[in-house]
Design a protein around this motif. Sequence first.
Motif, PDB file in Angstrom:
ATOM      1  N   GLY A  48      -3.933  -0.174  -7.327  1.00 34.26           N
ATOM      2  CA  GLY A  48      -4.411   1.196  -7.463  1.00 34.26           C
ATOM      3  C   GLY A  48      -5.807   1.415  -6.911  1.00 34.26           C
ATOM      4  O   GLY A  48      -6.383   2.489  -7.116  1.00 34.26           O
ATOM      5  N   ARG A  49      -6.376   0.420  -6.207  1.00 29.65           N
ATOM      6  CA  ARG A  49      -7.707   0.574  -5.627  1.00 29.65           C
ATOM      7  C   ARG A  49      -7.610   1.285  -4.283  1.00 29.65           C
ATOM      8  O   ARG A  49      -6.749   0.963  -3.454  1.00 29.65           O
ATOM      9  N   GLN A  66       0.828  -1.202   0.000  1.00 29.71           N
ATOM     10  CA  GLN A  66       0.000   0.000   0.000  1.00 29.71           C
ATOM     11  C   GLN A  66       0.864   1.254   0.000  1.00 29.71           C
ATOM     12  O   GLN A  66       1.963   1.262   0.554  1.00 29.71           O
ATOM     13  N   ARG A  67       0.329   2.287  -0.626  1.00 29.11           N
ATOM     14  CA  ARG A  67       1.015   3.578  -0.634  1.00 29.11           C
ATOM     15  C   ARG A  67       0.002   4.655  -0.267  1.00 29.11           C
ATOM     16  O   ARG A  67      -1.218   4.484  -0.431  1.00 29.11           O
ATOM     17  N   SER A  68       0.493   5.766   0.210  1.00 29.33           N
ATOM     18  CA  SER A  68      -0.378   6.861   0.636  1.00 29.33           C
ATOM     19  C   SER A  68      -0.309   8.006  -0.371  1.00 29.33           C
ATOM     20  O   SER A  68       0.729   8.242  -0.993  1.00 29.33           O
ATOM     21  N   VAL A  69      -1.436   8.678  -0.523  1.00 27.49           N
ATOM     22  CA  VAL A  69      -1.517   9.876  -1.370  1.00 27.49           C
ATOM     23  C   VAL A  69      -2.131  10.973  -0.512  1.00 27.49           C
ATOM     24  O   VAL A  69      -3.249  10.820   0.002  1.00 27.49           O
ATOM     25  N   TYR A  91      -8.822  10.596  -6.502  1.00 24.07           N
ATOM     26  CA  TYR A  91      -8.956  10.422  -5.061  1.00 24.07           C
ATOM     27  C   TYR A  91     -10.040  11.354  -4.501  1.00 24.07           C
ATOM     28  O   TYR A  91     -10.829  10.953  -3.643  1.00 24.07           O
ATOM     29  N   ILE A  92     -10.053  12.575  -5.005  1.00 26.15           N
ATOM     30  CA  ILE A  92     -11.123  13.491  -4.585  1.00 26.15           C
ATOM     31  C   ILE A  92     -12.465  13.004  -5.121  1.00 26.15           C
ATOM     32  O   ILE A  92     -13.490  13.066  -4.434  1.00 26.15           O
ATOM     33  N   LEU A  93     -12.481  12.493  -6.351  1.00 30.35           N
ATOM     34  CA  LEU A  93     -13.730  11.955  -6.904  1.00 30.35           C
ATOM     35  C   LEU A  93     -14.231  10.779  -6.073  1.00 30.35           C
ATOM     36  O   LEU A  93     -15.441  10.618  -5.876  1.00 30.35           O
TER      37      LEU A  93
END
Length: 212
Positions: free
Chosen positions: A44-45, A23-26, A111-113
């Motif tokens: 990418g989910r 996992q990665r954080s945005v 991500y905002i969507l």
Amino acid sequence: MKAAVLALYEARPVEGPPGDDGQRSVWHLSPQGAELLSFVDREGRVQRQELTLLGEHCVWMSGVGLRTGRVEQVGAVRTEASVVHPDAQPVPARMLRAALALEDYQGEDRYILHIQRVLALARQGLVLAGGAASVAPAPAAPAAPAPVATPQAPTPVAETSPSMPTPASINPVIDPGIDPVMLRRQKTEGLTMLIVLGLGLVLGVAMLFWLL
């Protein structure tokens, strides 16, 4: 809130390196008090998102749903000294305010969507739940038809049918061929035909002898 979210739209997301689980954080950060932290898996989910708007907190997790809370700023550096106090139960007002703050977003940041859709669905669920609650007492009335099931029992019909004329609805269970009136009528007609045939036979034999 809308001003803080507007600044969030313009913020450049910061992507962290993948962790041991892939996992990665945005991270989206607005200086006006809005923050969006997203966690994404290898494919990418989006698996988890944390949205902070002026001290109010919304957390969404895949398979768990949406929770709410409030953020308490302890020190001068908000990003390092803030404490989240989760609500015992999701607070509808917090979810509605966050949904309204994000409803005008028409950009392409996935991500905002994603959090926008999550909050929009939560808002719809609250509206539907509120409408259902306002009419919840009404379904109690249809409970009265329960006694209607009693006429389905065959015993009362069997007991009352001999003393009353047979309804047309139950005619199929009665054989018309065993009606006594019909049997007497058929016997009378049969005897009459036999008598007529016998007389005809006697007259025919008499005429034959007369001719001979």
